[in-house]
Design a protein around this motif. Structure first.
Motif, short mmCIF file in Angstrom:
data_model
loop_
_atom_site.label_atom_id
_atom_site.label_comp_id
_atom_site.label_asym_id
_atom_site.label_seq_id
_atom_site.Cartn_x
_atom_site.Cartn_y
_atom_site.Cartn_z
N ASP A 165 0.90 -1.29 -0.08
CA ASP A 165 -0.06 0.09 0.20
C ASP A 165 0.92 1.11 -0.01
OD1 ASP A 165 -1.62 -2.08 0.44
OD2 ASP A 165 -2.90 -1.06 2.09
N ASP A 166 1.78 1.17 0.81
CA ASP A 166 2.74 2.35 0.94
C ASP A 166 3.56 2.51 -0.41
OD1 ASP A 166 2.22 3.07 3.55
OD2 ASP A 166 4.00 2.17 4.47
N LEU A 167 3.87 1.57 -1.10
CA LEU A 167 4.55 1.52 -2.17
C LEU A 167 3.88 2.28 -3.35
CD1 LEU A 167 6.84 -1.84 -2.90
CD2 LEU A 167 7.54 0.41 -3.06
N PHE A 168 2.33 1.70 -3.30
CA PHE A 168 1.39 2.36 -4.28
C PHE A 168 1.63 3.72 -4.17
CE2 PHE A 168 -1.23 -1.69 -5.26
CZ PHE A 168 -0.30 -2.36 -5.95
N LEU A 169 1.44 4.20 -2.97
CA LEU A 169 1.46 5.69 -2.72
C LEU A 169 2.77 6.49 -3.17
CD1 LEU A 169 -0.42 5.91 0.90
CD2 LEU A 169 -1.32 6.77 -1.37
N ALA A 170 3.65 5.68 -2.60
CA ALA A 170 5.01 6.24 -2.97
C ALA A 170 5.19 6.62 -4.63
CB ALA A 170 6.10 5.38 -2.38
N GLY A 171 4.61 5.76 -5.28
CA GLY A 171 4.96 5.86 -6.76
C GLY A 171 3.98 6.83 -7.66
N ILE A 172 3.03 7.34 -7.02
CA ILE A 172 2.25 8.35 -7.73
C ILE A 172 3.19 9.66 -8.06
CG2 ILE A 172 0.41 9.90 -7.40
CD1 ILE A 172 -0.82 7.78 -5.55
N LEU A 173 3.96 10.31 -7.22
CA LEU A 173 4.56 11.66 -7.66
C LEU A 173 5.55 11.38 -8.59
CD1 LEU A 173 4.10 13.64 -4.49
CD2 LEU A 173 2.73 13.67 -6.45
N PRO A 174 6.33 10.44 -8.36
CA PRO A 174 7.71 10.29 -9.29
C PRO A 174 7.03 9.78 -10.56
CG PRO A 174 8.07 9.21 -7.07
CD PRO A 174 6.73 9.49 -7.07
N GLY A 175 5.90 8.77 -10.62
CA GLY A 175 5.38 8.45 -11.81
C GLY A 175 4.77 9.59 -12.67
N LEU A 176 4.27 10.57 -11.91
CA LEU A 176 3.68 11.83 -12.44
C LEU A 176 4.79 12.68 -13.09
CD1 LEU A 176 0.71 12.90 -10.42
CD2 LEU A 176 0.67 12.04 -12.67
N LEU A 177 5.91 12.72 -12.26
CA LEU A 177 7.01 13.49 -12.82
C LEU A 177 7.56 12.97 -14.14
CD1 LEU A 177 9.36 15.61 -12.15
CD2 LEU A 177 10.52 13.48 -11.56
N MET A 178 7.61 11.65 -14.16
CA MET A 178 8.02 11.10 -15.58
C MET A 178 7.03 11.69 -16.66
SD MET A 178 9.40 7.44 -14.85
CE MET A 178 11.30 6.98 -14.28
N LEU A 179 5.85 11.48 -16.24
CA LEU A 179 4.86 11.76 -17.20
C LEU A 179 4.55 13.14 -17.73
CD1 LEU A 179 2.74 10.10 -18.31
CD2 LEU A 179 1.00 10.54 -16.72
N VAL A 180 4.85 13.98 -16.66
CA VAL A 180 4.78 15.35 -17.00
C VAL A 180 6.20 15.87 -17.78
CG1 VAL A 180 5.04 17.78 -15.81
CG2 VAL A 180 3.39 16.10 -15.16
N LEU A 181 7.22 15.29 -17.56
CA LEU A 181 8.48 15.63 -18.10
C LEU A 181 8.46 15.26 -19.64
CD1 LEU A 181 11.83 14.85 -16.17
CD2 LEU A 181 11.01 17.13 -16.94
N LEU A 182 7.71 13.94 -19.88
CA LEU A 182 7.86 13.63 -21.13
C LEU A 182 6.61 14.58 -22.02
CD1 LEU A 182 8.15 9.79 -20.99
CD2 LEU A 182 9.70 11.33 -21.78
#
Lengths: 418, 165
Positions: A165-182
């Motif tokens: 559950d913590d991992l799922f939460l932790a992945g959100i912002l870093p995942g969004l960062l990749m998405l936004v940069l691209l």
């Protein structure tokens, strides 16, 4: 000792399955320590003592069903209706819908085949540069890796024994960062593509929404259920599998019943391949930890590395090389138990380590010689690997930048946890 | 290989694949149904089946081995094939034979030690999930490893003879 190591490495390079080489090394180790080899069976049986493991076959199967149905088409249509009016919107649609799809199908390369095949020609028609499109689609094939409920996230949680559950939460912002940069890069690169693909149309949005009415609850139920604490991860997996069968086979009838055994077999072949490695690694990891490999590893690393910052730098270089030769699942199973205690010495949070690990391994999908996405794109769009790699390179560099940010800004991963 | 032998082998292969598919189908369907029933019972009726958690976990173990057998047949075990892909035909076949024989030996050993594990469990009268006889639930270990060993032996032979499966 060194000789057998070299011999085993040679066997890996000769194409022997990883699980057999790992099993062989564990058996040799136990044999030398005069431990009865029936420990191999006992350790492998440990697979039946991991409660969350059930999420892996269930989510994998659900992902296979989704990619065999027409939900990729519906996803593209809906994103198009919502974002198509935006100049440069199609590139962003591609990134976002691929990320969502990958999160649910587990980054096995199926995104490029299921969604890329739809988006690639559409991008061409909309006037985007051919080479840009190839790079974009190839990169998108593993973009959702950090979003729940992706398979690598779950596997990391199991291997590192941290809260999924913590991992799922932790992945959100870093995942969004990749998405936004691209997305920003795609937007900037195509600023000349002024004509928007479709006009904003309330009617089209409504109609696309109606078409996707059955799939729309899925992310809401799964992610909402997990994040609100209503479902455990393994329960969310069961609900997803049952729901996907219900929708795609019974209601929409896009997959005939007689196809079910084939899809089950194909998805369980992947699951079997991963769990075989996990099963024998339970034995080899125990052996390595008992004989003090992490401590020795730390002693070696400590000679070259001064603190957390230089440890993270060394880690990123190591993961970049690892990702270029090993697939993400084997890498998690084999390497995480060894670097976890070392990282702890440098006060790297295990959840943060997981996000860095997966983000860096995501780069491995795009690097020769074994980058899975390169092969799938090359095969699917009939281009040479070198050509695909060149097209992917600017995107790859952007992902490198985001991985560095993710590594040196732990709060980005950890801020949502509290 | 001469004709009658080949036909016998083909029949065995067809049946083998059928058994694999049936096993995977029943295990996965059972898993989905059992796991969903658990949620329904807990959330709607506030009750649970005491054995179901253990049963779900054992089914995952069975799926792992059944999937492992299927992956071996479909040549989808995870391996690094960067080097072998670049090798010329003849050397590629020699390396494939070596790799397959190695895997057959390792999994053969795993099968043998699993037999000993299951036999111990049988002689001690171990139980699982309450009062289920443990060895019946563990027997997939030797069967799975033996089937994988057989598969790689066969693939090594096919590579030697030069026939496709």
């Amino acid at each position: 000792m060194i000789l057998t190591g070299v011999l085993l490495l040679l066997l890996v390079l000769l194409g022997a399955p990883l699980f057999s080489v790992i099993a062989a090394s564990a058996m040799l180790g136990f044999y030398r320590s005069e431990i009865d080899l029936s420990i191999m069976a006992i350790e492998f049986f440990g697979l039946s003592e991991m409660p969350i493991l059930v999420a892996i076959p269930l989510f994998t199967f659900a992902g296979f069903i989704l990619s065999e149905s027409n939900s990729p088409q519906r996803l593209v249509r809906l994103s198009n209706a919502l974002l198509g009016w935006l100049p440069g919107g199609l590139a962003i649609i591609s990134l976002a819908s691929c990320a969502l799809f990958t999160a649910f199908t587990g980054a096995s390369g199926v995104t490029i085949i299921a969604l890329g095949a739809l988006l690639y020609p559409a991008l061409g028609e909309a006037g985007y540069d051919e080479r840009f499109n190839l790079g974009l689609i190839t990169t998108s094939g593993s973009l959702g890796l950090l979003f729940a409920p992706s398979l690598p996230l779950i596997l990391y949680g199991i291997v590192a024994a941290v809260s999924i559950d913590d991992l799922f939460l932790a992945g959100i912002l870093p995942g969004l960062l990749m998405l936004v940069l691209l997305s920003v890069y795609s937007f900037w690169k195509n600023r000349h593509v002024r004509q928007s693909l479709t006009k904003a149309s309330g009617r089209e949005v409504l109609s696309a929404l109606r078409e996707s009415i059955w799939e729309l609850p899925l992310p809401v139920v799964v992610l909402g259920g997990i994040y609100s604490g209503y479902f455990a991860v393994s329960e969310a997996a069961a609900v997803t599998a049952l729901y996907v069968i219900f929708v795609e086979i019974i209601i929409l009838r896009e997959i005939p019943w007689r196809e079910l055994p084939r899809i089950m077999r194909e998805s369980m072949v992947l699951v079997g391949a991963i769990l075989m490695i996990l099963g024998v690694s339970l034995a080899s990891t125990n052996y390595m930890i008992d004989s003090g490999v992490p401590e020795r590893l730390f002693a070696i690393v400590d000679n070259y590395v001064g603190g957390q910052a230089s440890f993270l730098f060394a880690l990123l270089i190591f993961l970049l090389i690892l990702g270029a030769i090993l697939d993400i699942f084997s890498a998690i199973i084999l390497v995480v138990p060894l670097i976890l205690p070392v990282a702890a010495q440098y006060e790297v949070h295990p959840i943060h380590l997981g996000i860095v690990f997966l983000a860096a391994m995501e780069l491995g999908y795009l690097t020769p010689p074994v980058g899975l996405n390169l092969f799938i794109s090359s095969f699917r769009f009939e281009r040479s690997i070198a050509e695909v790699f060149r097209a992917t390179f600017p995107f790859f560099l952007l992902l490198v930048v985001s991985v560095v940010i993710i590594a040196y800004w732990p709060a980005l991963s950890l801020v949502l946890l509290n | 290989m001469n004709a009658p032998q080949a036909r016998w082998l083909q029949t065995a292969e067809r049946w083998g694949r059928w058994v694999e598919n049936a096993l995977l189908f029943f295990l996965l369907s059972g898993l989905i149904l059992l796991a969903s029933t658990q949620i329904l019972l807990r959330n709607v009726f506030s009750m649970g089946l005491p054995w179901s958690d253990g049963a779900v976990r054992l089914m995952v173990l069975w799926l792992a081995l059944a999937g492992g057998i299927a992956a071996s047949r479909d040549r989808k075990q995870i391996a690094i094939d960067v080097v072998t892909r670049l090798l010329p035909g003849r050397i590629k076949r020699v390396t494939a034979v070596i790799a397959h024989l190695f895997t057959a030996t390792v999994t053969g050993l795993l099968a043998w030690h699993s037999v000993r594990f299951v036999y111990d469990s049988y002689s001690f009268g171990d139980t699982l999930l309450g009062d289920w006889t443990a060895w019946i639930l563990q027997v997939i270990l030797p069967i799975g490893f033996a089937a994988i060993s057989y598969r790689y032996l066969l693939q090594a032979l096919q590579e030697l003879v030069g026939s496709e499966p």
